[in-house]
Design an enzyme around this catalytic site. Structure first.
Site, mmCIF file in Angstrom:
data_model
loop_
_atom_site.group_PDB
_atom_site.id
_atom_site.type_symbol
_atom_site.label_atom_id
_atom_site.label_comp_id
_atom_site.label_asym_id
_atom_site.label_seq_id
_atom_site.Cartn_x
_atom_site.Cartn_y
_atom_site.Cartn_z
ATOM 1 N N ASP A 12 41.276 40.431 42.931
ATOM 2 C CA ASP A 12 40.294 39.404 42.571
ATOM 3 C C ASP A 12 39.055 39.551 43.643
ATOM 4 O O ASP A 12 39.285 40.170 44.787
ATOM 5 C CB ASP A 12 40.857 37.996 42.407
ATOM 6 C CG ASP A 12 39.944 37.196 41.400
ATOM 7 O OD1 ASP A 12 38.712 37.852 41.020
ATOM 8 O OD2 ASP A 12 40.241 36.194 40.814
HETATM 9 C C1 NOJ Z 1 36.867 35.672 40.268
HETATM 10 C C2 NOJ Z 1 37.512 35.320 39.245
HETATM 11 O O1 NOJ Z 1 38.843 34.517 39.647
HETATM 12 C C3 NOJ Z 1 37.895 36.295 38.270
HETATM 13 O O2 NOJ Z 1 38.700 35.698 37.315
HETATM 14 C C4 NOJ Z 1 36.851 37.142 37.793
HETATM 15 O O3 NOJ Z 1 37.212 38.161 36.802
HETATM 16 C C5 NOJ Z 1 36.051 37.667 38.979
HETATM 17 N N1 NOJ Z 1 35.614 36.560 39.927
HETATM 18 C C6 NOJ Z 1 35.046 38.559 38.755
HETATM 19 O O4 NOJ Z 1 33.993 37.998 38.387
#
Ligand code: NOJ
Length: 763
Positions: free
Chosen positions: A289
């Site tokens: 993430d």
């Molecule tokens: C953080 C989030 O937790 C995740 O769900 C998302 O896909 C990513 N950012 C990318 O934007």
């Protein structure tokens, strides 16, 4: 460059007429292996590590990223992909840089958080789950893939399959609620919807299952906070949807921000290699993430170089927004801490994803610029979104059958969420175009035409505290009214007094849910409550339309307001869909997929809870029993609950045998009758309970459901075919077993109003 282009051509010719896809045969798999191996053999170490880097696009930011110029990273081969870049021509420019400027011309993965639709925005995933309509949910993902791919996207960061019993956690809005069985059916449906026919078409995109794992159980319901649970709970209650998505062939997984067994998921070898790959057989790639390798330092896990190595060795293949792999891995290889074979393992998975997407056949497969105009926000897509939205609304109360409202006389539409298109879509509406969407007021006016008069007043702000309101109004969704509370209230009461019926559009704003949008108070906020009290005092019939991305605490409302309908965040077509149901063109049919508590203190409250040695036998306080001094223990509305404008009557559950052999099947049936006067859809639910096992088991677990439509007077017998598979659980040794003995099967309209029958599983 020439050699790689020759390879493109060879593969393209061999794969004609369609692109290479997820291999379906051994020969196709071997062909992919050969292609990828040859490509890897031509790559320098820097080129390899570049492929493992996923820098963010600049359009949407969701954290602290180390920022460098995306274009130059791509052109210098330091990016395997990027994400959240909006617009087909921007994407094309980036893809051209990768293909034309880098030595090997390896195309980019282009990701985006297409979580519940692209420009045609479907209801938030939590709402979608309340429809229990698996084919329609699959279709919503299919449409999302068609639209996103028309804008150049080949990879979506969805489905989000985190089970959650934590409504304080804002991200409940993104998942399918509290139940692992329903969550699993939805997870696999969404993977099918996005990936279509093995990614062959240029409108089929790769799914990324997130957030692996257990992200939905943060301590105190606070985002990014610690998660800790026993393996037995993990296996039985939380892991199933991730596994279902992997079994459905999802191409990629995203690791979660939280700890799993005190190791950040991103660097957790047990999670990413032993469980995901070795036990489940997942073949795709794992991306971190946003910035989570860098966050390991804050977790107390040392510095970036060692964390990069740990992360790679644990089984993560791609670094999202940390710049950690490109900054550290070459050095680690130089020092002999990481072998080039370990780099190649991750690289192979990333390149395989590109191969399966057909990007080596045609790097511009997803760059048909013309499609952006024709395929996005089409009439057909909008109709699908409007129809599905209407299925997600949950009618919680309807005393005196106030709903549906007749299209006549004066209707007062009041509340801070009545006239805001920016708050219809909910969290993760990254490609939404708010001005194109209707506000509820417009939806109501269009629905009634000249048959009735809709009078509007805002009535209140969302919160009296402007700072709290601002925290839930990010990304251009500010609707704060400069007028005083008194002015707003007086105006609304004057409008309400003149009306025949009042509809209050209230609740939380779109961005009060989602990432980093946690709340400790889940009631309808103070100033709106004051407005509700004033509206009740007019003595007019009152309907509350509650906008929310989580279970709201509506104990007071349920005692004081005759009609309440939860509409969540219903998407770009939400206004029309709400009007369809409020004015009776459609009959509500959604059912709760998370328990609604009486108060925040009851959280975590969920239907599939364990038994206790000292169960409470009443809602009143009993000393030395499992209860509270100051509250009952039952929920306000149980899991699976939802009313209709018609009535459904259930017969008693029947079993065709009370003995099930381990290889056999018995049938549990229930007859459901539409005993009201309108056609309606009903979600018929079957639960199983295992009253005596080798370890404690939940009081009941959902095992089967059907969504059916019945005309007035019509009956249908619904049958749940039970096999030993439905009785299995993970025991103390984490073996998935069905233990012989007595079981109870239950059927009914929700998780509480159930009739039951018993049978024995024999060896
Ligand atoms: C953080 C989030 O937790 C995740 O769900 C998302 O896909 C990513 N950012 C990318 O934007």
């Amino acid at each position: 460059m020439k050699r790689i282009k020759a390879l493109f051509i060879i593969v393209a010719m061999a794969a004609l007429p369609s692109y290479s896809a997820i291999p379906a045969t051994k020969a196709e798999k071997e062909k992919m292996d050969k292609f990828v191996s040859e490509l890897i053999s031509r790559m320098t170490l820097d080129e390899k590590i570049g492929q493992l880097n996923l820098p963010p696009g600049e359009d949407i930011q969701t954290g602290d990223a180390i920022r460098s110029n995306l274009g130059s990273l791509v052109a210098s081969g330091k990016a395997g992909g990027t994400f959240n870049v909006k617009g087909a021509s921007k994407v094309l420019e980036l893809q051209k840089l990768a293909v034309e400027k880098t030595r090997l011309g390896i195309p980019l993965l282009i990701g985006m958080d297409v979580v519940h639709g692209y420009e045609t925005v479907f209801p938030i995933p939590f709402a979608l789950s309340a429809s229990w309509d698996i084919p329609a949910i699959e279709n919503s993902a299919r449409i999302a893939a068609k639209e996103a791919s028309a804008a150049g996207i080949n990879w979506t960061f969805s489905p989000m399959v985190d089970i959650s019993r934590e409504p304080r956690w804002g991200r409940m809005a993104e998942g399918a609620g509290e139940d692992p069985y329903l969550g699993s059916r939805i997870a696999e449906a969404m993977v099918r919807g996005y990936q279509g026919d093995r990614l062959k078409g240029n409108d089929e995109i790769m799914a990324c299952v997130k957030h692996f794992a257990l992200y939905g159980a943060p301590d105190a319901g606070r985002d990014y906070n610690t998660v800790d649970m026993s393996r037995v709970r993990m296996y039985n209650d939380y892991l199933a949807p991730y596994k279902a998505a992997s079994d459905a062939g999802a191409g990629s997984f995203m690791s979660s921000f939280n700890l799993v067994d005190y190791v950040p998921a991103t660097a957790n070898k047990w999670l990413l290699t032993d469980l995901l790959r070795d036990q489940w057989g997942f073949k795709g790639f794992v991306v971190t993430d946003y910035g989570s390798i860098n966050e390991m330092k804050s977790h107390g896990m040392g510095d970036s170089p060692e964390n990069s190595v740990r992360t790679l060795k644990a089984g993560t293949d791609m670094d999202m927004s940390s710049d950690a792999f490109i900054s550290n891995l070459a050095d680690a290889v130089g020092k002999g801490i990481v072998s080039e074979a370990e780099i190649d393992k991750a690289l192979r998975r990333v390149l395989e994803a590109k191969y399966m997407l057909g990007l080596f056949d045609n790097p511009y497969k997803y760059n048909d610029i013309g499609r952006e105009k024709s395929d996005i926000y089409s009439e057909a897509n909008r109709k699908a979104a409007r129809d599905l939205a209407a299925e997600t609304f949950v009618l919680l109360r309807n005393e005196g059958k106030i709903l549906p409202i007749e299209k006549k006389g004066k209707i007062a539409l009041i509340g801070p969420l009545a006239n805001t298109s920016a708050n219809m879509c909910g969290t993760w509406s990254v490609a939404a175009d708010f001005p194109k969407y209707k506000t509820l007021l417009q939806g109501f006016r269009d629905a009634v035409g000249d048959k009735a008069e809709i009078r509007y007043a805002k009535g209140s702000n969302v919160y009296s505290d402007k700072d709290i309101e601002a925290a839930g109004s990010v990304f251009g969704r500010d609707i704060r009214d400069p007028r005083s509370e008194e002015e707003l209230l007086d105006e609304a009461v004057a409008v309400a007094k003149e009306a025949d019926v009042i509809v209050a559009a209230m609740g939380e704003t779109s961005e009060s849910t989602g990432e980093a949008a946690c709340r400790t108070d889940l009631t309808i906020p103070d100033t709106q409550r004051r407005l509700l009290e004033a509206l009740i005092a007019t003595g007019k019939p009152l309907v509350l339309i509650n906008f929310s991305g989580r279970p709201t605490v509506m104990t007071w409302e349920s005692e004081n307001i005759p009609a309440i309908m939860n509409v969540w965040f219903a998407g770009s077509e939400g206004a029309d869909a709400i009007a369809d149901v409020v004015f009776g063109e459609k009959n509500p049919s959604g059912k709760l997929t998370a328990t609604m508590p009486r108060n925040v203190g009851q959280i975590p409250i969920h239907y599939n809870h364990m038994r206790t040695g000292r169960p409470a036998t009443s809602e009143s306080f009993q000393k030395f029993r499992s209860n509270y001094i100051d509250s009952g223990i039952t929920p306000l509305y149980p899991f699976g609950f939802g009313l209709s404008y018609t009535d459904f009557t259930y017969g008693k559950i029947e079993l065709d045998s009370d003995r099930l052999s381990s290889g056999g099947e018995i049938n549990a049936s229930v007859t459901v009758t539409n005993s009201g006067d309108r056609t309606g859809d009903e979600i018929v639910q079957f639960y199983i309970s295992d009253p005596a096992a080798s370890l404690a088991r939940p009081v009941k677990e959902l095992k089967y459901f059907e969504r059916i439509s019945l005309k007035p007077g019509e009956s249908r017998k619904i049958t749940f075919p039970i096999t030993a598979e439905n009785l299995k659980f993970y025991n103390s040794d984490l073996e998935f077993v069905a233990e012989p003995g007595l079981f109870r099967v239950m059927a009914g309209p929700d998780s509480e109003r159930l009739s039951s029958a018993e049978f024995t599983l024999v060896e």
